[in-house]
Design a protein around this motif. Sequence first.
Motif, PDB file in Angstrom:
ATOM      1  N   TYR A  33      22.338  50.772  68.557  1.00  0.00           N
ATOM      2  CA  TYR A  33      23.798  50.938  68.571  1.00  0.00           C
ATOM      3  C   TYR A  33      24.299  51.256  67.166  1.00  0.00           C
ATOM      4  N   GLY A  34      25.221  52.196  67.101  1.00  0.00           N
ATOM      5  CA  GLY A  34      25.865  52.507  65.842  1.00  0.00           C
ATOM      6  C   GLY A  34      27.345  52.172  65.916  1.00  0.00           C
ATOM      7  N   ILE A  35      27.864  51.482  64.884  1.00  0.00           N
ATOM      8  CA  ILE A  35      29.311  51.330  64.737  1.00  0.00           C
ATOM      9  C   ILE A  35      29.709  52.329  63.662  1.00  0.00           C
ATOM     10  N   LEU A  36      30.449  53.343  64.070  1.00  0.00           N
ATOM     11  CA  LEU A  36      30.735  54.489  63.207  1.00  0.00           C
ATOM     12  C   LEU A  36      32.214  54.525  62.871  1.00  0.00           C
ATOM     13  N   GLY A  37      32.497  54.744  61.603  1.00  0.00           N
ATOM     14  CA  GLY A  37      33.894  54.878  61.215  1.00  0.00           C
ATOM     15  C   GLY A  37      34.014  55.033  59.718  1.00  0.00           C
ATOM     16  N   PRO A  38      35.132  55.581  59.261  1.00  0.00           N
ATOM     17  CA  PRO A  38      35.342  55.716  57.822  1.00  0.00           C
ATOM     18  C   PRO A  38      35.458  54.343  57.169  1.00  0.00           C
ATOM     19  N   ASN A  39      35.404  54.308  55.835  1.00  0.00           N
ATOM     20  CA  ASN A  39      35.567  53.043  55.121  1.00  0.00           C
ATOM     21  C   ASN A  39      36.918  52.432  55.477  1.00  0.00           C
ATOM     22  N   LEU A 188      28.210  57.467  58.112  1.00  0.00           N
ATOM     23  CA  LEU A 188      27.476  58.732  58.101  1.00  0.00           C
ATOM     24  C   LEU A 188      27.179  59.191  59.525  1.00  0.00           C
ATOM     25  N   LEU A 189      27.823  60.284  59.913  1.00  0.00           N
ATOM     26  CA  LEU A 189      27.645  60.824  61.261  1.00  0.00           C
ATOM     27  C   LEU A 189      26.201  61.187  61.537  1.00  0.00           C
ATOM     28  N   ASP A 190      25.575  61.802  60.550  1.00  0.00           N
ATOM     29  CA  ASP A 190      24.204  62.276  60.698  1.00  0.00           C
ATOM     30  C   ASP A 190      23.270  61.115  61.020  1.00  0.00           C
ATOM     31  N   GLU A 191      23.518  60.002  60.350  1.00  0.00           N
ATOM     32  CA  GLU A 191      22.684  58.816  60.530  1.00  0.00           C
ATOM     33  C   GLU A 191      22.745  58.330  61.982  1.00  0.00           C
ATOM     34  N   VAL A 192      23.963  58.223  62.501  1.00  0.00           N
ATOM     35  CA  VAL A 192      24.159  57.737  63.871  1.00  0.00           C
ATOM     36  C   VAL A 192      23.591  58.724  64.883  1.00  0.00           C
ATOM     37  N   GLU A 193      23.840  60.012  64.651  1.00  0.00           N
ATOM     38  CA  GLU A 193      23.378  61.038  65.592  1.00  0.00           C
ATOM     39  C   GLU A 193      21.858  61.048  65.686  1.00  0.00           C
ATOM     40  N   LYS A 194      21.178  60.783  64.544  1.00  0.00           N
ATOM     41  CA  LYS A 194      19.721  60.907  64.517  1.00  0.00           C
ATOM     42  C   LYS A 194      18.984  59.652  64.979  1.00  0.00           C
ATOM     43  N   VAL A 195      19.605  58.466  64.852  1.00  0.00           N
ATOM     44  CA  VAL A 195      18.837  57.260  65.174  1.00  0.00           C
ATOM     45  C   VAL A 195      19.418  56.421  66.316  1.00  0.00           C
ATOM     46  N   CYS A 196      20.680  56.641  66.685  1.00  0.00           N
ATOM     47  CA  CYS A 196      21.317  55.749  67.661  1.00  0.00           C
ATOM     48  C   CYS A 196      21.331  56.327  69.073  1.00  0.00           C
ATOM     49  N   SER A 197      21.230  55.427  70.050  1.00  0.00           N
ATOM     50  CA  SER A 197      21.370  55.831  71.449  1.00  0.00           C
ATOM     51  C   SER A 197      22.814  55.643  71.910  1.00  0.00           C
ATOM     52  N   ASP A 214      24.892  60.802  73.386  1.00  0.00           N
ATOM     53  CA  ASP A 214      24.837  62.049  74.154  1.00  0.00           C
ATOM     54  C   ASP A 214      26.132  62.281  74.918  1.00  0.00           C
ATOM     55  N   GLY A 215      26.696  61.202  75.450  1.00  0.00           N
ATOM     56  CA  GLY A 215      27.939  61.312  76.203  1.00  0.00           C
ATOM     57  C   GLY A 215      29.090  61.756  75.342  1.00  0.00           C
ATOM     58  N   MET A 216      29.103  61.281  74.106  1.00  0.00           N
ATOM     59  CA  MET A 216      30.168  61.677  73.184  1.00  0.00           C
ATOM     60  C   MET A 216      30.040  63.144  72.814  1.00  0.00           C
ATOM     61  N   ILE A 217      28.805  63.568  72.556  1.00  0.00           N
ATOM     62  CA  ILE A 217      28.582  64.952  72.143  1.00  0.00           C
ATOM     63  C   ILE A 217      28.888  65.918  73.276  1.00  0.00           C
ATOM     64  N   SER A 218      28.588  65.489  74.520  1.00  0.00           N
ATOM     65  CA  SER A 218      28.733  66.425  75.629  1.00  0.00           C
ATOM     66  C   SER A 218      30.088  66.331  76.330  1.00  0.00           C
ATOM     67  N   ASN A 219      30.985  65.489  75.777  1.00  0.00           N
ATOM     68  CA  ASN A 219      32.304  65.365  76.406  1.00  0.00           C
ATOM     69  C   ASN A 219      32.975  66.713  76.603  1.00  0.00           C
ATOM     70  N   GLU A 220      32.896  67.546  75.594  1.00  0.00           N
ATOM     71  CA  GLU A 220      33.507  68.864  75.689  1.00  0.00           C
ATOM     72  C   GLU A 220      32.483  69.895  75.237  1.00  0.00           C
ATOM     73  N   GLY A 221      32.189  70.835  76.112  1.00  0.00           N
ATOM     74  CA  GLY A 221      31.317  71.941  75.726  1.00  0.00           C
ATOM     75  C   GLY A 221      32.144  73.208  75.641  1.00  0.00           C
ATOM     76  N   PHE A 222      31.534  74.270  75.186  1.00  0.00           N
ATOM     77  CA  PHE A 222      32.245  75.549  75.168  1.00  0.00           C
ATOM     78  C   PHE A 222      31.250  76.699  75.297  1.00  0.00           C
ATOM     79  N   PHE A 223      31.748  77.819  75.815  1.00  0.00           N
ATOM     80  CA  PHE A 223      30.948  79.027  75.969  1.00  0.00           C
ATOM     81  C   PHE A 223      31.385  80.076  74.950  1.00  0.00           C
ATOM     82  N   HIS A 285      29.821  70.553  71.140  1.00  0.00           N
ATOM     83  CA  HIS A 285      30.340  70.105  69.849  1.00  0.00           C
ATOM     84  C   HIS A 285      29.326  69.156  69.233  1.00  0.00           C
ATOM     85  N   SER A 286      29.148  69.240  67.926  1.00  0.00           N
ATOM     86  CA  SER A 286      28.299  68.271  67.240  1.00  0.00           C
ATOM     87  C   SER A 286      29.039  66.939  67.189  1.00  0.00           C
ATOM     88  N   LEU A 287      28.299  65.873  66.880  1.00  0.00           N
ATOM     89  CA  LEU A 287      28.933  64.573  66.733  1.00  0.00           C
ATOM     90  C   LEU A 287      30.003  64.635  65.643  1.00  0.00           C
TER      91      LEU A 287
END
Length: 298
Positions: A33-39, A188-197, A214-223, A285-287
């Motif tokens: 689990y990642g808790i993600l947010g700015p300082n 760090l977004l990259d950190e959460v995206e690479k190691v967290c489920s 994965d659910g957050m990333i796939s909430n909105e897709g685009f063509f 969309h990326s994380l």
Amino acid sequence: METILTIENLNKRFGAVHAVKNVSLEIKKGNVYGILGPNGSGKSTTLGIVLNVVNKTSGEYRWFGGTMETHEALKKVGAIIERPNFYPYMTAQENLELVCKIKGASYNKVAEKLEVVGLLDRKDSKFRTFSLGMKQRLAIASALLNDPEILILDEPTNGLDPQGIRQIRDIIKTIASQGTTILLASHLLDEVEKVCSHVLVLRKGEILYSGKVDGMISNEGFFELQSENINELMSALQNHPAIEKMELEEGKLVVYLKSALEAKDINKYLVEKGIYLNHLVKRKHSLEEQFLQLTNKN
């Protein structure tokens, strides 16, 4: 699946500052689990509360389904919430043996945990000779000495160079693959995206998103679409129920979705209208993009 930690409507006020606002989270065994947010978003405060070093204002949290008192439950938790603090003139092995003595863990664990963090070959080196990344890895080894069911890390890669960051990430993945549940706080977004489920996104103490990465990333897709006649293409898609909006970018039509739509389905839909595509790419969309969209909302 066993529940390790349950947080319900947690609040923390520091005077006029509402640092944590009605935060709820359920941590299941075996996930990262990642808790993600700015300082200043309430990440460290939330961890401090569940580790019993910060008093909550209101709300509840329960370790292991509430089957034991917090001080007993914390014996099954490994945590690093501050900069590693070891004796500089003692070796890595001596420092960890001292921790074993305090925790009541077997000295046999020292070599095993040094191996996990890649420091076994430096076991006889004094702590003061270690780089910042090595100090952080030794701290992780220290937190693992009692074979915790959950490992809690607050900003584990803060201040590290790219190589140090990668080493910590690899260690987290290794620990997780061995069945230990992990909860880490990071900006760090990259950190959460690479190691967290799973991820909990906080801003100013409030939850913006909670669920699978994965659910957050796939909430909105685009063509990205292209055909011989872009205007005709736009007209054909104008009233499609899955499409939220369309934008022209560098000769391509970028189609944003509000509900699930597969590439084969949009292609079939257009063929039936006599429109043939010469370019069709579906993207997510990326994380980072998702995070910026969430945190920039008023």
